[in-house]
Design a protein around this motif. Structure first.
Motif, PDB file in Angstrom:
ATOM      1  N   UNK A 108      67.285  14.750  45.620  1.00  0.00           N
ATOM      2  CA  UNK A 108      66.486  13.600  46.050  1.00  0.00           C
ATOM      3  C   UNK A 108      65.586  13.991  47.236  1.00  0.00           C
ATOM      4  N   UNK A 109      66.131  14.802  48.123  1.00  0.00           N
ATOM      5  CA  UNK A 109      65.371  15.177  49.323  1.00  0.00           C
ATOM      6  C   UNK A 109      64.265  16.194  48.997  1.00  0.00           C
ATOM      7  N   UNK A 110      64.525  17.049  48.021  1.00  0.00           N
ATOM      8  CA  UNK A 110      63.558  18.116  47.690  1.00  0.00           C
ATOM      9  C   UNK A 110      63.287  18.098  46.185  1.00  0.00           C
ATOM     10  N   UNK A 111      62.586  17.048  45.715  1.00  0.00           N
ATOM     11  CA  UNK A 111      62.454  16.837  44.273  1.00  0.00           C
ATOM     12  C   UNK A 111      61.669  17.946  43.559  1.00  0.00           C
ATOM     13  N   UNK A 112      60.829  18.669  44.291  1.00  0.00           N
ATOM     14  CA  UNK A 112      60.010  19.692  43.621  1.00  0.00           C
ATOM     15  C   UNK A 112      60.655  21.069  43.613  1.00  0.00           C
ATOM     16  N   UNK A 113      61.789  21.224  44.291  1.00  0.00           N
ATOM     17  CA  UNK A 113      62.383  22.565  44.386  1.00  0.00           C
ATOM     18  C   UNK A 113      63.171  22.889  43.116  1.00  0.00           C
ATOM     19  N   UNK A 114      62.949  24.080  42.537  1.00  0.00           N
ATOM     20  CA  UNK A 114      63.717  24.458  41.349  1.00  0.00           C
ATOM     21  C   UNK A 114      65.218  24.551  41.651  1.00  0.00           C
ATOM     22  N   UNK A 115      65.553  25.034  42.858  1.00  0.00           N
ATOM     23  CA  UNK A 115      66.954  25.101  43.262  1.00  0.00           C
ATOM     24  C   UNK A 115      67.028  24.411  44.619  1.00  0.00           C
ATOM     25  N   UNK A 116      67.434  23.143  44.591  1.00  0.00           N
ATOM     26  CA  UNK A 116      67.307  22.345  45.830  1.00  0.00           C
ATOM     27  C   UNK A 116      68.339  22.725  46.892  1.00  0.00           C
ATOM     28  N   UNK A 117      69.536  23.135  46.460  1.00  0.00           N
ATOM     29  CA  UNK A 117      70.600  23.389  47.454  1.00  0.00           C
ATOM     30  C   UNK A 117      70.476  24.806  48.014  1.00  0.00           C
ATOM     31  N   UNK A 118      69.720  24.944  49.072  1.00  0.00           N
ATOM     32  CA  UNK A 118      69.561  26.261  49.715  1.00  0.00           C
ATOM     33  C   UNK A 118      69.821  26.108  51.214  1.00  0.00           C
ATOM     34  N   UNK A 119      70.059  27.247  51.851  1.00  0.00           N
ATOM     35  CA  UNK A 119      70.282  27.256  53.304  1.00  0.00           C
ATOM     36  C   UNK A 119      69.016  26.772  54.027  1.00  0.00           C
ATOM     37  N   UNK A 120      67.853  27.197  53.514  1.00  0.00           N
ATOM     38  CA  UNK A 120      66.588  26.753  54.124  1.00  0.00           C
ATOM     39  C   UNK A 120      66.428  25.238  54.044  1.00  0.00           C
TER      40      UNK A 120
END
Ligand code: HEM
Ligand code: HEM
Length: 345
Positions: free
Chosen positions: A160-172
């Protein structure tokens, strides 16, 4: 009649004096230290979204970002008590004591760079530090990502927070979300702000005088901007070095960032908003009394033995920098699963 006349003239003079000086002081102060905004909508030109803020709040309060599952950001930056931990130097992983005092996270978004020595450029970069620091949360980026990915509700919150990211769960993205949450930790509408925004009655005579002394004696040469500091670096002890208890020899401040000899014992001018709430003071956290801290500054930075009355007035003024603190709902956090790494001491 004579008595009334005296009273009239007396009051008139008093009013004229305080009226004129209030306006002059306000103009002077407004330029040096503008009020803090009630809301920060952008960070580095990017809009802050509610999805990021909500996720960031979860992360800020989640002790499972630490190896032990005991320590969260809020352990050392308690948003209920002023955004710091109010101990001399922070206690972290396995009860280890770190080398520095925890600065408040309140209004930290307004600082030019993060940490006492400014070694992190911004809040996004800063947030990756404590999670990995051995004396703080003692975790690794891989383990943090594995922890977050083990809980479906976190996956959903990241998406939800990063809808455009292919892999949203990252350290960054963890760091970006924490930064977004931190943009909400601002404290507008202090009595100082009310004064510069036009309310003559927001500060009493003593507090106004303290503000004037703060400007005239040179404190504002280093502590300026809406955060009353946090913008530039100065030697701690420009004129006279404080003793080793307050300025421990082995912490050379900005020198460790720049490796430049002139940066030895150089630190970021501490931001002074909410300073009433953030004792003990200085990077060493060795001074509990704000009056003593101001006295140290006067001798160390300005080379003056400031009259006690002036110190008292400055302290009275500094207490008017306590703003409205954000009411933060403690988040309900996702439940650990079998795949969540177990606490590690
Ligand atoms: C510095 C946030 C975890 C102790 C800071 C600053 C921020 C911050 C924004 C810089 C403020 C400024 O320079 O004005 C966070 C976040 C955390 C976290 C988001 C969680 C990911 C912790 C923990 C501890 C801690 C768990 C204690 C064990 C400190 C200390 C500093 C600091 C001692 C100053 C360090 C230095 O200048 O070298 N933190 N913090 N923080 N924090 Fe944290
Ligand atoms: C820290 C107030 C003048 C640079 C502080 C702190 C206070 C303060 C209360 C501690 C804040 C905290 O620990 O959270 C004042 C007052 C001043 C004054 C009232 C005038 C009497 C100056 C000047 C400079 C300066 C002229 C620069 C030449 C700094 C620095 C720190 C600091 C670098 C951080 C010290 C550290 O590493 O612990 N100031 N200050 N200050 N101030 Fe000042």
């Amino acid at each position: 009649r004579l008595g009334v006349w005296f009273l009239g003239v007396g009051t008139g003079v008093l009013l004229a004096a305080s009226g004129a000086s209030a306006d002059e002081l306000r103009d002077q102060a407004k330029d040096l230290f503008p009020p803090v905004p009630a809301k920060v909508a952008h960070v580095r030109g990017q809009p802050v979204t509610s999805g990021q803020i909500d996720l960031g709040r979860m992360l800020f309060f989640d002790p499972r970002l630490s190896a032990s599952h005991v320590i969260s950001c809020n352990t050392c930056h308690n948003v209920g008590t002023g955004g710091a931990d109010n101990v001399p130097t922070s206690i972290g992983h396995a009860w280890q004591q770190g080398p520095r005092n925890s600065p408040t996270v309140l209004n930290s978004v307004f600082n030019v760079a993060q940490f006492w020595d400014g070694r992190a450029a911004d809040l996004r970069e800063q947030a990756k530090g404590p999670v990995q620091a051995g004396v703080e949360m003692a975790n690794t980026p891989d383990r943090v990502v594995a922890t977050l990915k083990s809980m479906p509700a976190y996956e959903a919150a990241f998406e939800k927070a990063f809808p455009d990211a292919p892999d949203a769960v990252t350290f960054d993205n963890m760091a970006l979300a924490i930064e977004a949450f931190e943009t909400t930790l601002v404290t507008p509408n202090s009595r100082y702000d009310q004064f510069v925004q036009g309310d003559d009655h927001a500060l009493n005579q003593e507090e106004r005088r303290g503000l004037q002394v703060f400007i005239d004696s040179g404190c504002s040469g280093c502590h300026y901007s809406s955060n009353f500091g946090g913008q530039d670096y100065f030697p701690f002890g420009v004129v006279e070095k404080p003793g080793a208890e307050i300025l421990p020899e082995k912490d050379k401040g900005r020198f460790s960032v720049t490796q430049t000899a002139t940066d030895e014992y150089v630190f970021r001018a501490a931001p002074l908003r909410n300073v009433e709430l953030t004792a003990p003071y200085f990077h060493s956290g060795q001074v509990w009394d704000l009056k003593q801290a101001v006295g140290v500054m006067a001798t160390a930075q300005l080379g003056t033995e400031m009259p006690e009355g002036d110190i008292d007035a400055i302290v009275a003024f500094l207490k008017t920098l306590t703003g409205e603190r954000p009411e933060i709902d403690y988040p309900v956090l996702p439940v650990s699963t079998e795949a969540t790494p177990k606490p590690d001491f």
